[in-house]
Design an enzyme around this catalytic site. Sequence first.
Site, PDB file in Angstrom:
ATOM      1  N   PHE A   1     -25.189 -30.595-127.959  1.00  0.00           N
ATOM      2  CA  PHE A   1     -25.920 -31.829-128.183  1.00  0.00           C
ATOM      3  C   PHE A   1     -27.413 -31.534-128.329  1.00  0.00           C
ATOM      4  O   PHE A   1     -27.994 -30.828-127.504  1.00  0.00           O
ATOM      5  CB  PHE A   1     -25.706 -32.793-127.018  1.00  0.00           C
ATOM      6  CG  PHE A   1     -24.260 -33.203-126.830  1.00  0.00           C
ATOM      7  CD1 PHE A   1     -23.801 -34.405-127.317  1.00  0.00           C
ATOM      8  CD2 PHE A   1     -23.379 -32.366-126.178  1.00  0.00           C
ATOM      9  CE1 PHE A   1     -22.480 -34.783-127.147  1.00  0.00           C
ATOM     10  CE2 PHE A   1     -22.056 -32.730-125.992  1.00  0.00           C
ATOM     11  CZ  PHE A   1     -21.601 -33.949-126.492  1.00  0.00           C
ATOM     12  N   CYS A   2     -28.026 -32.077-129.380  1.00  0.00           N
ATOM     13  CA  CYS A   2     -29.469 -32.040-129.604  1.00  0.00           C
ATOM     14  C   CYS A   2     -30.027 -30.624-129.430  1.00  0.00           C
ATOM     15  O   CYS A   2     -29.606 -29.710-130.123  1.00  0.00           O
ATOM     16  CB  CYS A   2     -30.155 -33.049-128.696  1.00  0.00           C
ATOM     17  SG  CYS A   2     -31.859 -33.411-129.174  1.00  0.00           S
ATOM     18  N   SER A   3     -30.952 -30.422-128.485  1.00  0.00           N
ATOM     19  CA  SER A   3     -31.545 -29.094-128.330  1.00  0.00           C
ATOM     20  C   SER A   3     -30.517 -28.057-127.905  1.00  0.00           C
ATOM     21  O   SER A   3     -30.665 -26.865-128.209  1.00  0.00           O
ATOM     22  CB  SER A   3     -32.694 -29.135-127.318  1.00  0.00           C
ATOM     23  OG  SER A   3     -32.244 -29.585-126.046  1.00  0.00           O
TER      24      SER A   3
ATOM     25  N   GLY B   1     -27.707 -27.845-129.222  1.00  0.00           N
ATOM     26  CA  GLY B   1     -27.130 -27.411-130.480  1.00  0.00           C
ATOM     27  C   GLY B   1     -27.933 -26.316-131.148  1.00  0.00           C
ATOM     28  O   GLY B   1     -27.361 -25.450-131.839  1.00  0.00           O
TER      29      GLY B   1
ATOM     30  N   ALA C   1     -23.816 -32.342-132.241  1.00  0.00           N
ATOM     31  CA  ALA C   1     -24.096 -33.771-132.150  1.00  0.00           C
ATOM     32  C   ALA C   1     -25.602 -33.998-132.144  1.00  0.00           C
ATOM     33  O   ALA C   1     -26.315 -33.372-131.342  1.00  0.00           O
ATOM     34  CB  ALA C   1     -23.455 -34.363-130.902  1.00  0.00           C
TER      35      ALA C   1
END
Length: 590
Positions: free
Chosen positions: A325-327, A329, A354
């Site tokens: 998720f986000c960072s 990722g 995501a």
Amino acid sequence: MTTTAPRPSAPRPSAPPRPRPAAASDGGQPSSPEASEAVTGLDMVLVDGARGPLRRMVPPARTVARFGASLARRPETVVRTGGDLVRELGRIAVGRSEVAPSPKDRRFADPAWTGNPFLRRTMQAHIAAAQAAARLVEDADLDWQDDERIRFTLTNVVDALAPSNVPFLNPLALKAVIDTGGRNAVSGLRRMVSDLVSPPRVPSMVEPDAFTVGEDLAVTPGAVVLRTDVFELIQYRPTTETVRAVPLLMVPPTINKYYITDLAPGRSIVEHYVAAGQQVFMISWRNPDERHADWGLDTYGQAVLDAMDAAQRVTGSERVALQAFCSGGIITAMVLAHLAATGRLDRVAAASFAVTVLDWARAGTVSALMDPEAVREATEKSRRKGYLDGAMLAEVFAWLRPNDLVWNYWVNNYLQGKPPAAFDILFWNADTTRMSAALHRDFIEVAVGNALTEPGRATMLGTPVDLSAVDVDAYVTAGIADHLCPWQACYRTTQLLGGESRFVLSTNGHIASLVNPPGNPKSTFQVAPDTPADPEEWLSRATKEKGSWWPDFMAWLGERSGDEVPAPESLGSAELPVLGDAPGTYVLEK
């Protein structure tokens, strides 16, 4: 982690024109999903998080000078716009103006704004002045960088000066005075003082005792099976008789805590996955302090590898699936490139990203709203302190959407003297974490240099990062109204990776697109059979599906997670015994 891209002190090439934010008369919200791409970016957030968000609200002197000089060369524009404003103010004064707020602008939703002649004229005058100022910026025909800087300042000033923020003009505040006999003013002042004494110095979005982690939130049953200096690994208890053989390792953001994926029952992503027969492991990052200043991308990349090893040892599986998720990722993508470079990518059955941006060509605005000196100042501040303060990041996030996250609570908390509503996402958002200085520096270098778009410009654990070599199947999600990671930027992840990708465009913004449980009649997502290079072409081919993307992801992952096997009767293993119940200890650290 190292990069061979220019250091942050080197200016980036000029970016192409981008969609502009909506005029302030539209409540400060982007006029379309695409417009959000011009508003912000992770790079800008990380720079502002160290310097403070208010620094960006004052454009550089040279930008102001160029704006003034441009208008001076167009006196007819200034005269025409001024004349239009004077005539509109005249129509407002006699009650003949058609100026009205956007239907989506909640600031003026109270009937008094249209029913009371004085309040209606005040509102219309504010909107007319905001529209005139926006036209001046438009007509100044500045280059894209100066245009972004001036527009950002203009939007924030106009939003701050809205009559809805003024105590003796806001009908909600006036009603509160009558209803409470003036006690709302005392309560509001007390709340304001409490908020201003410590960062983040913005109105509280949720009461600090609204929820308790481990009692109200993060309650999916599980256990900690590994603890290192950097993270705890949680294994969740299966709730089905059989499970998929390949476990799923979830990599949360390094900004805020992991339980955005495990909110209240019925709104928990983890709970849904477990109920669908998926074995789930979760990384819970430690909240770093000055002792951990040198934890960079390599540190966190090694942590992901360690968590993968543990999940495989506990389950006996030769492979593991990843969802980041986000960072988280960004870290995961670089780890996958490292595995590809070292011939070990066969350990990964599938990957999911995501709200993750890997290509910052047009996703960030640091080159528009910050200069190289700002980047140097930001990294130097966190280096001296040893970390980036999570409270400062929370303040930055609030000012990205000031009408929703600042002025809305200004009215509720201070003018009305009311406590904010208990909302689990906002409680999570207020439960801030720090970011180590080295990780802060590494993220900025990768983003500003757009280092993941060209093979070898960045490294992970000593190997060059080439995302095209990551040929595992990927499931990529984004939010259509995401103000931090625009969906078009998230979509470009499908073009960087070397495998087959499925792109899913969810409703709502950065967090609400993730916390999107089945059963919400308003939830939809869009999906297309392939991922062409142009995101707009993808959108034209996409079909809208009702409901949440969670079941879609479970079906997709199930096809890549091997056979179903009997669910384990206990958590952990002889080699990795249970160390304690979920949610563990790191998530509770302040």
